[in-house]
Write an enzyme that holds these catalytic residues in place. Structure first.
Site, short mmCIF file in Angstrom:
data_model
loop_
_atom_site.label_atom_id
_atom_site.label_comp_id
_atom_site.label_asym_id
_atom_site.label_seq_id
_atom_site.Cartn_x
_atom_site.Cartn_y
_atom_site.Cartn_z
N HIS A 78 45.12 50.00 -27.38
CA HIS A 78 45.45 51.42 -27.35
C HIS A 78 44.74 52.33 -26.36
CE1 HIS A 78 43.28 52.99 -30.67
NE2 HIS A 78 43.18 54.01 -29.87
N ASP A 85 46.19 45.35 -32.06
CA ASP A 85 45.34 46.50 -31.22
C ASP A 85 44.25 45.91 -30.67
OD1 ASP A 85 45.10 49.05 -29.90
OD2 ASP A 85 44.79 49.94 -31.69
N SER A 142 37.77 54.75 -31.35
CA SER A 142 38.47 53.66 -31.19
C SER A 142 38.11 52.35 -30.57
CB SER A 142 39.83 53.94 -30.63
OG SER A 142 40.65 54.26 -31.47
N1 ARG Z 1 42.86 56.04 -32.82
C1 ARG Z 1 41.74 56.65 -32.75
C2 ARG Z 1 40.89 56.46 -31.30
O1 ARG Z 1 41.55 56.03 -30.54
C3 ARG Z 1 40.75 55.96 -33.94
C4 ARG Z 1 41.30 56.72 -34.96
C5 ARG Z 1 40.48 56.24 -36.42
N2 ARG Z 1 40.68 57.05 -37.30
C6 ARG Z 1 40.37 56.82 -38.67
N3 ARG Z 1 40.61 57.72 -39.38
N4 ARG Z 1 39.69 55.95 -39.03
O2 ARG Z 1 39.66 56.79 -31.29
#
Ligand code: ARG
Length: 328
Positions: free
Chosen positions: A100, A155, A251
């Site tokens: 992503h 992902d 992420s």
């Molecule tokens: N989707 C987020 C990113 O792209 C990561 C989120 C992780 N969230 C969590 N509560 N562990 O950086």
């Protein structure tokens, strides 16, 4: 996927919308000051950045230089849709990360151009990057089954770098093999690391942070992420701890199990003061054997007690085979 989750993903990384400026000045300005512009959102104006009052990923602590030599930071994409993410070096030439992160709006098509990648390896403090820390990307492989729309299942992506990372700059981390669920049990102590936000909606960190958390059972995680198709126990593993979590900007970074196997002495140079000799401090740095088991993927908020962080599960055969194929 629920609307809030989509937001989490889309936002994922926009914390950093300053990449174009950054790249534009690469040639002319020292990298360190160029990177200061990561905080171009006005919240933290260059040169006035406060010291980190709460040094957290969320609820974590700074990582000493050299302790996690596989950690990767990167920015990619155009300024308006660009992202900042984490990753892990899994060979001298390959970075494991989240799919992503590889396109706008949570990774949708068209993917970011390889030329848009700015990869930093081997320096815990992003304000101190030198040319030797910066790498480019020549190829991006996304997991063929990645589902950006409903579940975020699979992902996973692999970045091929433009050159090998020298051993003095970075060293790869081991990752679990296909079907190896040794570290997947509920309560297993694990570590997550990155330069992401230090609170839900807060600022990202210019120094690498890590947090000690624990694996959460599939049953508990499925109960939290309970919309149809939201949680896939095969390709996802969850982890968390009270007040501790990964967050936006983390992420793609690794979730890993850690075993201490020794110590070494590291010399750290102090700040130069006028007329005085630069002080050299000696610190004991533990040596760990780390095994990556997950990839930071998504979460509802950050460190929300009702919602653990969700990670792509590296031991899942469909994920593991993809990774070994992409780096092979
Ligand atoms: N989707 C987020 C990113 O792209 C990561 C989120 C992780 N969230 C969590 N509560 N562990 O950086």
């Amino acid at each position: 996927m629920s609307a809030p989750l989509v937001d989490q993903l889309a936002y994922a990384l926009s914390g950093v919308g300053t990449r174009r400026r950054l790249v534009g000045v690469l040639a002319a300005v020292p990298l360190a000051s160029a990177l200061g512009s990561r905080f171009g959102n006005g919240a933290m104006a260059k040169g006035r950045r406060p010291r980190h009052a709460q040094p957290e990923i969320v609820g974590g602590h700074p990582v000493p230089q050299g302790e996690l030599p596989f950690m990767v930071y990167y920015e990619t994409g155009p300024q308006d849709t660009g992202v900042a993410c984490g990753g892990s070096l899994v060979t001298p030439r390959h970075v494991l990360t989240a799919a992503h992160c590889t396109g706008p709006d949570g990774g949708h098509n068209p993917p970011f151009l390889t030329a848009d990648y700015f990869v930093a390896i081997g320096e815990v403090n992003l304000d101190r990057l030198g040319q030797e820390n910066i790498f480019g990307v020549v190829e991006v492989s996304r997991h063929p089954s990645w589902d950006p729309d409903v579940s975020q299942a699979f992902d996973v992506a692999v970045l091929e770098l433009d050159r090998d990372v020298p051993a003095g700059i970075g060293t790869p981390v081991a990752f679990v093999g296909s079907g190896d669920d040794r570290f997947n049990g509920a309560g297993q102590p694990v570590v997550v690391s990155g330069w992401g936000r230090t609170s839900d909606g807060g600022n990202s960190s210019s120094v690498l942070l890590e947090a000690d958390i624990a694996v959460v059972s599939d049953a508990d995680c499925a109960a939290a992420y309970n919309r149809p198709g939201e949680f896939d126990p095969n390709s996802m593993i969850c982890a968390g701890a009270p007040g501790r979590d990964s967050c936006q900007g983390d992420s793609g970074g690794p979730l890993f199990a850690q075993v201490k196997v020794g110590e070494r002495i590291e010399k750290i140079k102090g700040k130069k003061k006028k007329g005085k000799k630069r002080k050299v401090k000696k610190v004991v740095v533990p040596i760990f054997e780390n095994t990556q088991i997950g990839i930071v993927s998504f979460g509802q908020g950050c460190a929300d007690p009702d919602f653990p962080g969700v990670y792509a599960e590296v031991s899942d055969p469909a994920i593991n085979n993809f990774i070994t194929g992409a780096i092979g």
